[in-house]
Design a protein around this motif. Structure first.
Motif, PDB file in Angstrom:
ATOM      1  N   TRP A  72      92.987  17.691  44.675  1.00 12.64           N
ATOM      2  CA  TRP A  72      91.589  17.694  45.227  1.00 12.64           C
ATOM      3  C   TRP A  72      91.460  16.816  46.798  1.00 12.64           C
ATOM      4  O   TRP A  72      92.165  15.859  46.685  1.00 12.64           O
TER       5      TRP A  72
ATOM      6  N   ARG B 257      83.140  18.328  44.310  1.00 16.17           N
ATOM      7  CA  ARG B 257      83.410  18.574  42.907  1.00 16.17           C
ATOM      8  C   ARG B 257      84.803  18.511  42.527  1.00 16.17           C
ATOM      9  O   ARG B 257      85.662  19.399  42.302  1.00 16.17           O
ATOM     10  N   PRO B 258      85.328  17.185  42.099  1.00 14.73           N
ATOM     11  CA  PRO B 258      86.610  17.129  41.715  1.00 14.73           C
ATOM     12  C   PRO B 258      87.177  17.731  40.590  1.00 14.73           C
ATOM     13  O   PRO B 258      88.221  17.856  40.496  1.00 14.73           O
ATOM     14  N   GLU B 259      86.317  17.979  39.742  1.00 15.09           N
ATOM     15  CA  GLU B 259      86.512  18.671  38.431  1.00 15.09           C
ATOM     16  C   GLU B 259      87.236  20.116  38.819  1.00 15.09           C
ATOM     17  O   GLU B 259      87.719  20.767  38.005  1.00 15.09           O
TER      18      GLU B 259
ATOM     19  N   ARG C 232      89.785  20.788  40.586  1.00 16.29           N
ATOM     20  CA  ARG C 232      90.981  20.750  40.549  1.00 16.29           C
ATOM     21  C   ARG C 232      91.625  21.337  39.265  1.00 16.29           C
ATOM     22  O   ARG C 232      92.412  22.028  39.061  1.00 16.29           O
ATOM     23  N   HIS C 233      90.954  21.053  38.169  1.00 10.45           N
ATOM     24  CA  HIS C 233      91.378  21.419  36.811  1.00 10.45           C
ATOM     25  C   HIS C 233      91.208  22.667  36.503  1.00 10.45           C
ATOM     26  O   HIS C 233      92.015  23.726  36.127  1.00 10.45           O
TER      27      HIS C 233
END
Length: 369
Positions: A157, A199-201, A203-204
């Motif tokens: 990220w 929005r680091p999420e 990455r998932h």
């Protein structure tokens, strides 16, 4: 009403600013003062070693129509496997103003998801990078999630300020590498936003989507037996199920990332690797179970067990991703995208593609017919 966590994380921004001063501007405090991810430090160091400076202008060079067609044709199998995933991603991230980009192993864009709306400046920044054939590698545009994922072979990220060049600090992006059946890196999947909330999420989501693309590539890999494996009692889903391709002699000819992690083996890279090296039962039992349509518990030499669902190649399910797009269709899609990017201005689209307006009209008319 303000969405929760809509405010940019001030502490994170200050930390990045400090790191840039120390690592990139040569602040006397030295690089030990601000902590950054090791992969990010390596990327910044590569950019500095190449003689780059953060203040340099970044030019997203125009891409000719022949070059764009060549990039798409060269990566036809990857595009075909990724297209359904890009469509799903476009729906999942539509309200975030992020969009998906698919590149090959060199960082060349080979496909793009639906672009979000926004101001003229936002749209321009999106169009700069969302063009088939444009080079978004680290050598061309410095530190990005694209270059980092391809260099590190892991998902990342990247916050806006973590880009090496100031010009690319309008982008926030998540990236995940893509591996082929033989374990080679074949490209990467990127989720990018222009001047949007971090929005680091994502990455998932990028990593999970990348695994789904790998699985689609596996479905089209030639083999005699497709072996699906999962841990007993843990239902596997898209992107988490181990897949192995096995030839008629019992050799493993390909595998996805999940299978390599589950079996802790260089699956697909060693042409001599045999089922006997992995499973404590005769390979013929796998072929017999496939003919009966049975699942079976398979012991590993480590003492662990996996649940396997073997399928003969002619019975293995094949999705729409098996269909290879025709070159004519790829060409027409490129023209259609150029016209959309130009907001319907055919003359502008023709100039961007390096072809005549008459050719644009003829190709689009053929598509309607």
């Amino acid at each position: 009403m303000t969405a929760p966590h809509a405010t940019p994380p001030t502490e994170r921004s200050l930390s990045i600013a400090q790191a840039r001063r120390e690592w990139l501007d040569g602040d006397d405090a030295g690089p030990q003062g601000a902590r950054i991810e090791p992969w990010l430090a390596r990327s910044w160091q590569r950019c500095l070693a190449a003689g780059h400076q953060p203040q340099q202008r970044v030019c997203f060079d125009p891409v000719s129509a022949p070059a764009a067609r060549h990039a798409a044709e060269r990566n036809r199998a990857l595009i075909s496997a990724a297209r359904p995933v890009l469509d799903k991603l476009s729906r999942a991230i539509a309200d975030t103003r992020y969009f998906a980009i698919l590149t090959d192993a060199e960082g060349i864009v080979v496909d793009v998801g639906a672009l979000p709306g926004g101001s003229d400046a936002t749209a321009r920044h999106a169009r700069d990078i969302a063009r088939i054939g444009v080079d978004l590698s680290e050598r061309a545009v410095g530190t990005t999630a694209i270059g980092a994922a391809l260099a590190e072979h892991e998902s990342v990220w990247l916050h806006r300020g973590e880009h090496f060049f100031d010009d690319t600090s309008v982008y926030s992006c998540a990236g995940a590498p893509l591996f082929g059946p033989r374990g080679e890196c074949v490209g990467m999947l990127d989720l990018t936003g222009v001047q949007v909330v971090e929005r680091p999420e994502l990455r998932h989501l990028a990593a999970l989507s990348a695994r789904s693309i790998e699985d689609a590539l596996m479905q089209n890999h030639p083999c005699e037996l497709l072996l699906r494996i999962e841990w007993p009692g843990y239902a596997a889903g898209p992107g988490t199920e181990g897949l192995l391709c096995i030839d008629a002699d019992g050799r493993v000819t390909g595998a996805n990332t999940a299978a390599r992690q589950m079996l802790h083996q260089p699956l697909g890279t060693d042409p001599t690797l045999h089922c006997n090296d992995l499973f404590a039962l005769p390979p013929q039992m796998l072929f017999d179970a496939a003919r009966r349509g049975d699942a079976l518990d398979v012991p590993l030499w480590s003492g662990l067990r996996v649940q396997a669902r073997p399928q003969l190649a002619d019975r293995a399910p094949r999705g729409a991703s098996q269909e290879r797009p025709r070159l004519r269709d790829v060409e027409t899609a490129l023209i259609r995208r150029a016209v959309d990017d130009a907001r319907g201005n055919v003359a502008e689209a023709a100039r961007a593609l390096g072809i005549s307006r008459a050719t644009v009209y003829r190709k689009l008319a053929r598509r309607r017919q």
